[in-house]
Design an enzyme around this catalytic site. Sequence first.
Site, PDB file in Angstrom:
ATOM      1  N   GLY A 111      89.535  20.910  41.362  1.00 57.30           N
ATOM      2  CA  GLY A 111      89.016  22.146  40.750  1.00 57.30           C
ATOM      3  C   GLY A 111      87.560  22.052  40.535  1.00 57.30           C
ATOM      4  O   GLY A 111      86.702  22.914  40.440  1.00 57.30           O
TER       5      GLY A 111
ATOM      6  N   LYS B 106      90.816  23.719  30.081  1.00 54.59           N
ATOM      7  CA  LYS B 106      89.955  23.205  31.272  1.00 54.59           C
ATOM      8  C   LYS B 106      89.573  24.665  31.971  1.00 54.59           C
ATOM      9  O   LYS B 106      88.064  24.523  32.545  1.00 54.59           O
ATOM     10  CB  LYS B 106      90.891  22.413  32.246  1.00 54.59           C
ATOM     11  CG  LYS B 106      91.213  21.335  31.780  1.00 54.59           C
ATOM     12  CD  LYS B 106      92.228  20.471  32.920  1.00 54.59           C
ATOM     13  CE  LYS B 106      92.574  18.895  32.646  1.00 54.59           C
ATOM     14  NZ  LYS B 106      93.611  18.431  33.456  1.00 54.59           N
TER      15      LYS B 106
ATOM     16  N   ALA C 112     104.126  23.331  42.563  1.00 56.59           N
ATOM     17  CA  ALA C 112     103.262  24.321  42.382  1.00 56.59           C
ATOM     18  C   ALA C 112     102.581  24.618  43.612  1.00 56.59           C
ATOM     19  O   ALA C 112     102.301  26.013  44.004  1.00 56.59           O
ATOM     20  CB  ALA C 112     102.439  23.724  41.346  1.00 56.59           C
TER      21      ALA C 112
ATOM     22  N   ASN D  50     101.000  18.514  42.220  1.00 53.05           N
ATOM     23  CA  ASN D  50     102.132  18.666  42.445  1.00 53.05           C
ATOM     24  C   ASN D  50     102.734  19.426  43.640  1.00 53.05           C
ATOM     25  O   ASN D  50     102.284  20.620  43.624  1.00 53.05           O
ATOM     26  CB  ASN D  50     102.968  18.812  41.203  1.00 53.05           C
ATOM     27  CG  ASN D  50     102.997  20.018  40.622  1.00 53.05           C
ATOM     28  OD1 ASN D  50     103.749  20.846  40.723  1.00 53.05           O
ATOM     29  ND2 ASN D  50     101.838  20.494  39.976  1.00 53.05           N
TER      30      ASN D  50
ATOM     31  N   ASN E 134      86.816  10.502  34.504  1.00 56.50           N
ATOM     32  CA  ASN E 134      86.302   9.650  35.647  1.00 56.50           C
ATOM     33  C   ASN E 134      86.024  10.598  36.725  1.00 56.50           C
ATOM     34  O   ASN E 134      85.662   9.881  37.949  1.00 56.50           O
ATOM     35  CB  ASN E 134      87.249   8.566  35.795  1.00 56.50           C
ATOM     36  CG  ASN E 134      88.579   8.843  36.762  1.00 56.50           C
ATOM     37  OD1 ASN E 134      89.166  10.227  36.612  1.00 56.50           O
ATOM     38  ND2 ASN E 134      89.084   7.937  37.541  1.00 56.50           N
ATOM     39  N   ARG E 135      86.447  11.700  36.912  1.00 54.70           N
ATOM     40  CA  ARG E 135      86.162  12.452  37.934  1.00 54.70           C
ATOM     41  C   ARG E 135      86.105  14.026  38.059  1.00 54.70           C
ATOM     42  O   ARG E 135      86.255  14.761  39.116  1.00 54.70           O
ATOM     43  CB  ARG E 135      87.788  12.272  38.955  1.00 54.70           C
ATOM     44  CG  ARG E 135      88.773  12.589  38.389  1.00 54.70           C
ATOM     45  CD  ARG E 135      90.177  12.034  38.971  1.00 54.70           C
ATOM     46  NE  ARG E 135      91.288  12.558  38.287  1.00 54.70           N
ATOM     47  CZ  ARG E 135      91.896  12.377  37.150  1.00 54.70           C
ATOM     48  NH1 ARG E 135      91.213  11.393  36.425  1.00 54.70           N
ATOM     49  NH2 ARG E 135      92.933  12.771  36.873  1.00 54.70           N
TER      50      ARG E 135
ATOM     51  N   CYS F  91     114.836  15.582  36.592  1.00 55.51           N
ATOM     52  CA  CYS F  91     114.318  14.819  35.412  1.00 55.51           C
ATOM     53  C   CYS F  91     113.853  15.603  34.364  1.00 55.51           C
ATOM     54  O   CYS F  91     114.026  15.395  33.034  1.00 55.51           O
ATOM     55  CB  CYS F  91     112.964  14.014  35.789  1.00 55.51           C
ATOM     56  SG  CYS F  91     113.719  12.576  36.922  1.00 55.51           S
TER      57      CYS F  91
ATOM     58  N   ASN G  25      90.436  12.254  32.096  1.00 59.52           N
ATOM     59  CA  ASN G  25      89.984  13.192  33.308  1.00 59.52           C
ATOM     60  C   ASN G  25      88.595  12.860  33.543  1.00 59.52           C
ATOM     61  O   ASN G  25      88.060  13.438  34.615  1.00 59.52           O
ATOM     62  CB  ASN G  25      89.979  14.757  32.693  1.00 59.52           C
ATOM     63  CG  ASN G  25      91.510  15.287  32.516  1.00 59.52           C
ATOM     64  OD1 ASN G  25      91.686  16.018  31.672  1.00 59.52           O
ATOM     65  ND2 ASN G  25      92.374  14.780  33.179  1.00 59.52           N
TER      66      ASN G  25
ATOM     67  N   GLY H 115      93.890  25.573  39.621  1.00 57.99           N
ATOM     68  CA  GLY H 115      93.868  23.935  39.373  1.00 57.99           C
ATOM     69  C   GLY H 115      92.253  23.755  38.821  1.00 57.99           C
ATOM     70  O   GLY H 115      91.467  23.953  39.668  1.00 57.99           O
TER      71      GLY H 115
END
Length: 261
Positions: A43, A88, A135, A132, A72-73, A191, A70, A38
Amino acid sequence: MPQSIRPGERDDDRHDRTRRISWVDMEGVQRARVLVVGAGALGNEAVKDLMLFGFRKVDVLDMDTVVRSNLNRCVLFREGDQRSGRGKASLVAERARDLYPEAEVQAIEERVQSLGPVEMQGYDLILGCLDNVAARLHLNANSYHAGVPYVDGGTDGFRGRVQVVMPPLTPCLQCGMNRSHFKVMERRFSCTGQDTVFYRPKMAAEITTTSIIAAVQVREAVKIVSHRPVMEHVMHYDGLAGTSDILSLDIDQGCPNHPAV
Ligand SMILES: [Zn+2]
């Protein structure tokens, strides 16, 4: 001050201040092969901390690209990355090398499901920086089977969680999950309509809790490679209350990851 120590004498050694922590095994840190799964918020922070601490052999797995929300952190992403089309993992690897040029940081642009026990056996430890449950469970089961320590982190707004899994001695992630997690996961699978797509919830996320949780993951990683006792077993962090609690777990007799128990 003793005559043998001059002010500034050790300042050319990048790791001098860390070496002053007697139990830290810097050779172990520099030798360890670490897989960060990640390259999102956790990460980014975890890789930043790994670089500053002196880890040199780090692989980063992610197959996503950057979106503007993404930023903001994620300390290693920049405005404009969302238009670059670059992954990424590749951005994190490139900028990590800026932080610590001696490091070998490799991007792996693959799905989490591509990692099995064989791929994991080449690592000394794995940091789970995922968003999640499905994973996480894949990583947990396969790293346990491979016998590789796994440090899982997660955040939800101002709350966070870290679990250290040391096979074959400790409970695993699945041992600590109640049935409601699985019900939610089953609903999310249904879903998507297929079992190979992990649901990606848009959860609340901000940098302060991200920083704390990733820092705890890397701190436990330092203990693992220094052969020090690690956290037993789960830390729950509540940023709003300003508290953290450690919860001990038992191996769940019904958990499929412990066949010999
Ligand atoms: Zn288990």
